[in-house]
Structures are given as C-alpha cells and as structure tokens.
Design a protein around this motif. Structure first.
Motif, short mmCIF file in Angstrom:
data_model
loop_
_atom_site.label_atom_id
_atom_site.label_comp_id
_atom_site.label_asym_id
_atom_site.label_seq_id
_atom_site.Cartn_x
_atom_site.Cartn_y
_atom_site.Cartn_z
N ILE A 169 -39.52 -6.17 -6.69
CA ILE A 169 -40.12 -6.89 -7.81
C ILE A 169 -41.09 -7.96 -7.29
N GLY A 170 -40.86 -8.45 -6.08
CA GLY A 170 -41.74 -9.45 -5.49
C GLY A 170 -40.94 -10.45 -4.69
N ILE A 171 -41.52 -10.93 -3.56
CA ILE A 171 -40.77 -11.84 -2.70
C ILE A 171 -40.48 -13.16 -3.39
N PHE A 172 -41.32 -13.56 -4.34
CA PHE A 172 -41.07 -14.83 -5.04
C PHE A 172 -39.99 -14.68 -6.11
N ALA A 173 -39.57 -13.46 -6.39
CA ALA A 173 -38.60 -13.22 -7.45
C ALA A 173 -37.18 -13.10 -6.93
N THR A 174 -36.97 -13.21 -5.63
CA THR A 174 -35.63 -13.15 -5.05
C THR A 174 -35.29 -14.50 -4.43
N LEU A 175 -34.16 -15.05 -4.83
CA LEU A 175 -33.70 -16.34 -4.32
C LEU A 175 -32.78 -16.11 -3.13
N THR A 176 -33.05 -16.77 -2.01
CA THR A 176 -32.19 -16.70 -0.83
C THR A 176 -31.37 -17.97 -0.74
N LEU A 177 -30.06 -17.80 -0.61
CA LEU A 177 -29.14 -18.92 -0.50
C LEU A 177 -28.42 -18.86 0.84
N PHE A 178 -28.01 -20.03 1.31
CA PHE A 178 -27.30 -20.15 2.57
C PHE A 178 -25.96 -20.81 2.27
N ASN A 179 -24.91 -19.99 2.27
CA ASN A 179 -23.57 -20.45 1.90
C ASN A 179 -23.57 -21.10 0.52
N ASN A 187 -27.24 -14.08 -0.77
CA ASN A 187 -26.48 -15.25 -0.32
C ASN A 187 -25.77 -14.93 0.98
N PHE A 188 -26.04 -15.73 2.02
CA PHE A 188 -25.38 -15.56 3.31
C PHE A 188 -24.14 -16.46 3.35
N ILE A 189 -22.97 -15.82 3.44
CA ILE A 189 -21.70 -16.54 3.46
C ILE A 189 -21.26 -16.70 4.91
N PRO A 227 -27.38 -17.37 12.56
CA PRO A 227 -26.89 -16.47 13.61
C PRO A 227 -26.00 -15.38 13.01
N ILE A 228 -26.25 -14.14 13.39
CA ILE A 228 -25.50 -13.03 12.79
C ILE A 228 -24.02 -13.12 13.12
N LEU A 229 -23.67 -13.73 14.25
CA LEU A 229 -22.26 -13.87 14.62
C LEU A 229 -21.52 -14.78 13.66
N ALA A 230 -22.26 -15.65 12.96
CA ALA A 230 -21.64 -16.61 12.06
C ALA A 230 -21.55 -16.11 10.63
N VAL A 231 -22.06 -14.92 10.35
CA VAL A 231 -22.10 -14.41 8.97
C VAL A 231 -20.81 -13.65 8.67
#
Length: 881
Positions: free
Chosen positions: A128-138, A186-188, A158-162
């Motif tokens: 849909i577009g890069i501005f239409a997706t929200l990226t969250l960190f934890n 969302n990266f948990i 870091p991928i080890l922390a995901v």
C-alpha cells in the motif's frame, strides 16, 4: 496549513462524545473494578501463546488491552522458532521473507526508494505504501531516519534480541494514530535470555563477490522480580557489481529485448549545426551514436557496516510497581558506486582540442559525454546513527487494573555525501584557449592537463545532514469494568503526547565560502492524543450456547491533534464470532490517516538539470523544483476486513485462516514525474515552458539551487510532493499450518500467501481509476511455503518462495514477466555435547540457482521483486554459555 480532512466529518462529534464518555466511565469505574474477575489471556494466535510463555500478561500488537488479541484483525506472528529456522542475518532480512510485505523477495540490503534515505528494508504491508505501515519497537515509536523519506529503521534491532515480530495487516490508527493505514509491524524484545548467547553467520554467493556477515553476542539474567538483557550485533556485506552478472545489461537485445544503453559515454557524441556525430568515427544517424553500459561498475547493494546495541531491564520493586527501561543504539555506514556523471558542454573553436567532422564548418559544437576515462565513478557515502532511551512503569492499582507510564527520547542523524563534478568549471574550461588551461572533452585523462582535471573534479558534492528527534510521554490505564456472562468487559484509556523535530542542512558545491546553502530547516510540531478501547466478551466458554461458542466485540477510538494541521478522530470496530468449536469468524472496520512526516514538509529546493534529453523535444535545460512541501495535508483511509480461521477437531494440529482486506486510500502524497509534466495535460501546473527571466528568478527564489544554474532555462519543472489522487486496494491473505508427530520424527507444513484482488489507482482526481492488478505494482500472488522435519537434534527445512507472473508496461516486445519460484534449504543440528544450546546451521538460498525472470528494462531484472545473486550459501553457529 489546512486542517486534517478526516473523511469522517459526520462522525467526528459523535466520536469525541464516545471517546470522552468511555474514558469517563472507565475512570469512574476504577474503584468498583477491584471487584471484577481476573480475565484469562487469549491464546488464539501463535504470538499470544508465545507471549504467555514468559509468565507475563502483555499487550499484543493492535490493542491497548492486556492479554487479548486484536479483536477482528488478523495477527501475523513471526515467532522465535521461525526466526531460528530461517536464520536471518538481521531484522531487515527477516522482514523480506513475509509475503504480506510488498518488498517480499527483494534484496533486503537495497535502500527503499526515497531521496536521502539510508540503505535498509522498510515494511510495506500489502504494498500500500511505505508511509502507510507503522513500525514499532517493543510497542513504541522511534525517531525516523533519512532526509525526506523519513521512517524508522527496523535494522537497528539486533536479531538475537528479537523474541517475535507481530504484524497486524489492518488499519490501526484508532490505537496508534498516524501511519497505520495498512497496519503495524512490531518488534518484540526477548525476556528469556539467561547467561551468554552468541550467534554468527557467514554467507556468500557462488556467482559473484557478494558476502554477508553477522556476529552477535548477548548476555541476560533472570531473577524472581525481573530480568536484564544486553545484546550487541555487527552486520555487514561485501557488494557485487552489476558487471559480475552477464544478464544485468542495459542492452537486452541478446535476449530479444530493447537496447536501453545511454548516449553519454566516454567516447562523446558531438552536435554540429544541429547534426549529431559519433566521435571519433563521425558517423551520423541515431543507430550510429556512441552507446555504452554505464552501470557495470555500480554496486548492486550498498557496501554496509552496522553496529547495534540493545539493552533492557525490568524490575518489580514492590508488589504493585514494576519499573523498566530500554536503550537502543545503532551506527550504520554504507557506500555505493554510482553512475558516472555527465557533461553537456559547448566547445568553441578557440579550444585547442576543438575537433570538427570532416567537411563541416562551425564556430562551436555541443559535446555530450560522461566522466568515465577521466575520473573514477563517484562513491556515494551515507551514515546513520540512532539512539533511543525508553523508561516505563507498570503500576497495579487493584482489581486487575494497571496504569502504564512511558517516556521516550530518541535521536537520529543521517549524513549523505553524493560527489559530483563541477559542471560550471568544466564549461568555463571548455572555453580555454591553451592546452594548459583548456579542458579536452574529446580525450581521456591522459589527453588532458592534470591541473585542468583537478579543477573539474574539485570536491563538488551534494551534502544532506539531517537530525530527527522524538520525545514522547504516554499514560494508559486498563482493566476490567464489570462482568457480563461471557467474562469481564475490559477497557483501556490513555493519553499520548509527542514532540517531533527535524533539522535538515543541505549544501551543494565545493566545500568552502562559496558552497551553496540549499536548505537549513528546523521543523517541529507537537502532537496530543487521547484514546480508549473497550472489549466485550458476550459469549465464551462460561456461557456458550449453540452457534455462539464465543462472541467478542471491540470498540476503539483515538483523537489526535497535530500542531498546525488540526485534529482527527479515528474509530475502529471489531468482532470475533465462533459459531462452532472448529470455526472462528472475525471482522473489523475503521478509519486511519497518515500525517505528512517531517521529511516531506521541509523546504523545496532547486535541481538544475542541463542537457536533459526529452523524447520528442530534444536536449533542453530544466530547473527542477524538488523536495518536500510545507503545504502538504494528511492522507486518509477507510479500511475494513473480515476472515475465518478453521481448526478442525477431527484433524488435530491443523489450522487454516483466510482474511479479506479492503483499503480506500485518498489525498495521497505524490511527486510528479518528468513524463507526467511533459506529456500528461492533467499536470500542466507542474511545467512552465520557455519561462521569462522573471519566472526563472522567482523559481530560484522559491527553491534555492543545489548547483550552478545554466544561463538559459527552457523549462521549470515542479516535482515537489503534492496531495493528489486515490487508491482502492483489496485482497486475500491465506495461512495454512499443520504439524504431525510420527515415529520417524515431527513434521511441520506451512503456507503463507497473499492474493491481490484489486489495486485501482487514480493519480489525478476525476481522471478515472486504473486497475494495476497483474502489473509490477500489484502482483497477483506471493507465497512462502515451509516443510520441516525434526528428528531428535536434527532439523531439515525446505522453503518455497513464489512470486507470480506480471506485466511490465514499459516493454512492447516482452510485456509479460514470468513467475519466479525459488527454494531455500536449511539444515540444523543441535550439539548439546559441545555447549548447552549450541547449534550449527547450513542454509542454501535459491537452492537451484535460478536467475531472476527476464525483465525488459535497464537491468534485465526487476530489483523490487527479485534478487540477482543466484544461490547463496550460509553457515550459522549459535551457542549459550
């Protein structure tokens, strides 16, 4: 600026009343809530089930209420097991393996399109577009990176922390505010690390010099009242060049395609008296012009080095209060070899190197060539630094009510250096009258005076230095209001304050007192929001009746007020209905919006473009007004989805899900192309033909130039961003998962697929919609399948990646591009006898070494949908100690 057009004017007043009344009811109910029942967390998705394993009742992406899944919305969970099975070298590579993301199948190292963006992979749900997706960190935002296409960079984690990645492919502005039109990724972070863990990956291509490396080391400690984790990661790659692959050519005639080689080459083309001659043969005619492959020395992906650190700590300091903190740091450096720069010079006959075709008389000629043979190809340099600190407190206030406090500060700095040659000096030296002072555009480096070349290659560069800041304070309370027969009615209420700031310094020219100041912006805005959400379990296992084993309703709403833009209210309604034990149905409806990010509302700037070859017009000088636009207003959308999940009791461990989604997206930010301006009457506003000196002066005043302006300007082109047009997008997501335990091991079968049904776009209002499904912008099918077999300490996994065939509108001879099927093989062996938790893993990506399908374009393949690397081999080692 205009106020936000919410597309919900008729609902705004009632929405605010709903929000306020619900919030008031929740706050008044806090004392009574102490008597409510303790809810049972939902475990209906893999992500929720995995979240419950650490013993905490957490917030799942897409909802503000603890312990429940987002009602009515599909949740795509990428669990820790999936991460280990795929062995990605970093978070960006992990995302590139999700079919619901529009950049599925592309090189994760390639930069997402956008000026002054550092290299990286941005999630783009349903394309849909890069501005239409929200990226969250934890669960929280992070300051953006980049100069204009500014968005958070998932690669900082870091991928080890995901622990897992949760993707809600559904409009979520009612929960999160701006940017969540298509959904949320969302990266948990992990909470289970105990002792030291280390992981290293090395990969290479059999067909080129491509290499990738990853090394991560973490240490964690868990105790009865909390935990601590710190992880450091290094990731990098060695990029191949286009010339290492024989199919990456602008001239695709060897495959039946077109010859798209350029005519700006190390051997010039010379125009005398309106006739073009190829030097040194001096043949005439378009077929005889010097043409060349200018991209062979270009790196396919940037040469990158990233160092990142993540630290988290959580401590329950009393029976009712838990404090926690997170710290992020990332430092990314990239460089890439770009195309040679171009010259378009007027050379008079007083130049001692002046050459004329035999039998031709002229006082001057026009010479078009590039810098190959004179200078090395330019190397673009980028660096991006990210720092973030998040502090929080979870306070139990009784009756299963909890207040969550969050404060966050993050800062990013992006520096882009794009070297060029000094065209103004080159033109002046082309008028030189001695061999010691004149530039010889007909010859190469050995045919020129070294001092003359040094004056042209004098350090002229384009520099963009940008800093982004985010300061946030959020207060939320959630818990049960009262009990109904199906369980507790749970509610969340909260408020959110954000201060966003962007400083952008853009310079052009030779460093020193004469360097051009293009932009020096300092933009900030304050955002205030209030939100609420209610979850109502009308039926559950406690009061189930025929056709109503479960029925959940959810209502959420959020009011955001942007300084300078105004306010918008966005509601969302969700339902989950389980008529029988084996079948669950769900649906949602809501509105969303995307406020123009700070990188898009910076000042416009001018790009002088001398010697542009415009089809049907010829060679002209253009003054391009580009960049952001302070007058932009928000994009808005109405979204709905419905789906079903089947878990037949007669086939244990089988799950099948399907979701239909529909997005109506309007007031889109668009940057007109040169083709729009010259050939589409709807974009007449974007072009001024044969401007007067006064009009040129006004254009320069409005958009300061990044390089010297030619004496004559034939066209003024306005390519800066504007709000224009609409999209209507719908499709289906499929997910099939089956596990089988046998005497010869455990088997896992999974398919994740996306089917685009409609992708209708109207660029100019009133011009009519065009359906792009089946074209490169909207692939019909994308899918990834997995078949795994585990026997004791050994696991073998075979993955299939599928990208459907599509139409290339830029090719007449070969408009159809074949589908692309590739296979990945992973072999993993646990070695507990070496060190506890030690593993060795081998991976072959593109196992059968399939080249990307032929795309009749300047590369011979389509980089947004395919990787040219062929088979790559990787080894990963993991251990704990």
């Amino acid at each position: 600026m205009a106020k936000i057009d919410t597309q919900m004017a008729g609902h705004a007043r009632s929405g605010r009343v709903l929000l306020a009344s619900t919030a008031l009811a929740a706050l008044l109910a806090l004392p009574q809530a102490a008597q409510a029942q303790t809810p049972t967390p939902s475990t209906e998705t893999a992500a929720v089930a995995e979240a419950a394993q650490d013993g905490s009742e957490i917030i799942v992406t897409g909802t503000s209420i603890r312990g429940v899944a987002p009602t009515g919305s599909a949740l795509i969970g990428v669990t820790r097991d999936t991460i280990q099975a795929n062995a990605p070298a970093n978070a960006s590579e992990l995302l590139s393996q999700v079919p619901q993301l529009g950049n599925f199948g592309a090189n994760h190292e390639q930069a997402t399109v956008g000026r002054f963006r550092t290299g990286g992979f941005l999630p783009n749900i349903h394309n849909i577009g890069i501005f239409a997706t929200l990226t969250l960190f934890n669960g929280h935002r992070m300051a953006a990176v980049g100069g204009e296409a500014v968005l958070p960079d998932p690669g900082i984690v870091p991928i080890l922390a995901v622990q897992r990645v949760e993707i809600v492919a559904d409009g979520s502005s009612a929960v999160y505010g701006s940017d969540a039109v298509a959904g949320v990724a969302n990266f948990i972070y992990r909470r289970d690390m105990e002792g030291f863990e280390a992981q290293g990956t090395y990969g290479f291509s059999e067909n080129s010099s491509y290499e990738k490396r990853n090394l991560a080391l973490g240490w964690g400690k868990r105790w009865s009242s909390g935990n601590f984790m710190i992880v450091g990661e290094y990731s990098g790659n060695t990029p191949p060049t286009n010339g290492e692959y024989d199919f990456i050519r602008a001239d695709q005639r060897f495959r039946g395609g077109a010859d798209r080689r350029g005519t700006s080459c190390s051997l010039p083309n010379v125009t005398a008296n309106g006739v073009v001659y190829a030097y040194p043969s001096f043949l005439t005619g378009n077929a005889n012009r010097n043409r060349c492959e200018n991209q062979l020395e270009n790196t396919i992906i940037p040469d990158s080095r990233r160092y990142s650190v993540l630290a988290t700590i959580r401590e329950q300091i009393s029976d009712t209060v838990t404090l926690w903190a997170e710290g992020n740091y990332s430092n990314l450096r990239t460089s890439s070899i770009a195309n040679p720069r171009n010259f378009n010079l007027i050379v008079p006959n007083t130049n001692p190197y002046f050459v004329l075709p035999p039998g031709v008389t002229a006082s001057q000629v026009a010479v078009v060539r590039n810098t190959q043979g004179l200078f090395d190809n330019p190397r673009n340099l980028q660096r991006s630094e990210v720092m973030g600190i998040t502090l929080g407190a979870d306070i139990d206030v009784g009756g299963d009510w909890q207040i969550n406090l969050l404060t966050h500060y993050s800062k990013t700095n992006d520096y882009n250096d794009q070297p060029e040659v000094d065209l103004q000096v080159a033109q002046a030296l082309a008028r030189g009258t001695t061999r010691a002072t004149a530039f010889n555009p007909f010859g190469q480096a050995a045919d020129n005076n070294a001092d003359v070349l040094a004056q042209i290659n004098n350090g002229f560069t384009q520099i963009n230095d940008t800093s982004q800041y985010l300061r946030q304070l959020q207060v939320k309370a959630d818990g049960p209001l009262f009990a109904v027969p199906g369980g507790d009615v749970r509610v969340a209420v909260g408020t959110d304050f954000r201060d966003e700031q962007a400083n952008q310094l853009q310079l052009g020219g030779v460093p020193g007192p004469n360097q051009l100041l293009v932009r020096d912006d300092n933009i900030s805005r304050f955002v205030a929001a209030v939100f609420t959400e209610v979850n109502i379990p009308l039926f559950s296992g406690a009061n189930a009746i025929p056709l109503f084993q479960r029925l959940d309703l959810a209502v959420s709403g959020r009011y955001d007020h942007y300084q300078g833009l105004g306010g918008t209210f966005n509601p969302k309604f969700g339902i989950v209905w389980q008529p029988i034990e084996d079948l669950t149905l769900r649906g949602s409806w809501g509105t969303s919006f995307v406020a123009p990010n700070l990188g898009l509302i910076t000042s416009i700037f001018g790009v002088p473009q001398p010697g542009q070859n415009v089809a049907g017009i010829g060679t002209v000088n253009i003054y391009n007004q580009g960049g952001g636009n302070p007058a932009l207003t928000p994009e808005d959308a109405t979204t709905y989805s419905f789906g079903a999940e089947l878990r037949p009791t007669f086939i244990p461990n089988l799950r099948f899900g399907v979701t239909y989604y529909n997005v109506k997206y309007s007031n889109l930010v668009y940057k007109p192309t040169q083709a729009d301006a010259f050939f589409n009457p709807a974009f007449a506003y974007a072009l001024t033909r044969n401007p007067t000196p006064a009009q040129v002066a006004q254009a320069i005043a409005e958009a300061p130039p990044q390089s010297p302006v030619p004496d004559v300007i034939d066209f003024i082109f306005r390519s800066y961003a504007v709000n224009l047009g609409s999209r209507s997008i719908d499709g289906l997501d499929f997910d099939l998962n089956y596990t089988l335990d046998t005497g010869i091991g455990n088997f896992l079968f999974n398919i994740n697929a996306n089917r685009q049904l409609g992708y209708r776009q109207e660029i100019v209002p009133g011009s009519g919609f065009q359906d792009l499904v089946g074209r490169q912008e909207a692939i019909k099918w994308r899918a990834r399948g997995q078949l795994s077999w585990t026997l004791e300490d050994f696991t073998a996994s075979l993955f299939m990646n599928y990208i459907d065939s599509y139409t290339n509108p830029g090719s007449v001879a070969f408009p159809e591009v074949d589908s692309w099927e590739t296979f990945d093989l992973t072999l993993q062996y646990n070695m507990p006898q070496v060190l506890k938790g030690s593993q060795i893993q081998f991976r072959a990506s593109n196992l059968f070494d399939r080249s990307p399908p032929f795309y009749d374009g300047t590369l011979g393949y389509f980089s947004n949908l395919a990787s040219p690397f062929g088979r790559t081999l990787e080894v990963t080692l993991r251990t704990r100690f």
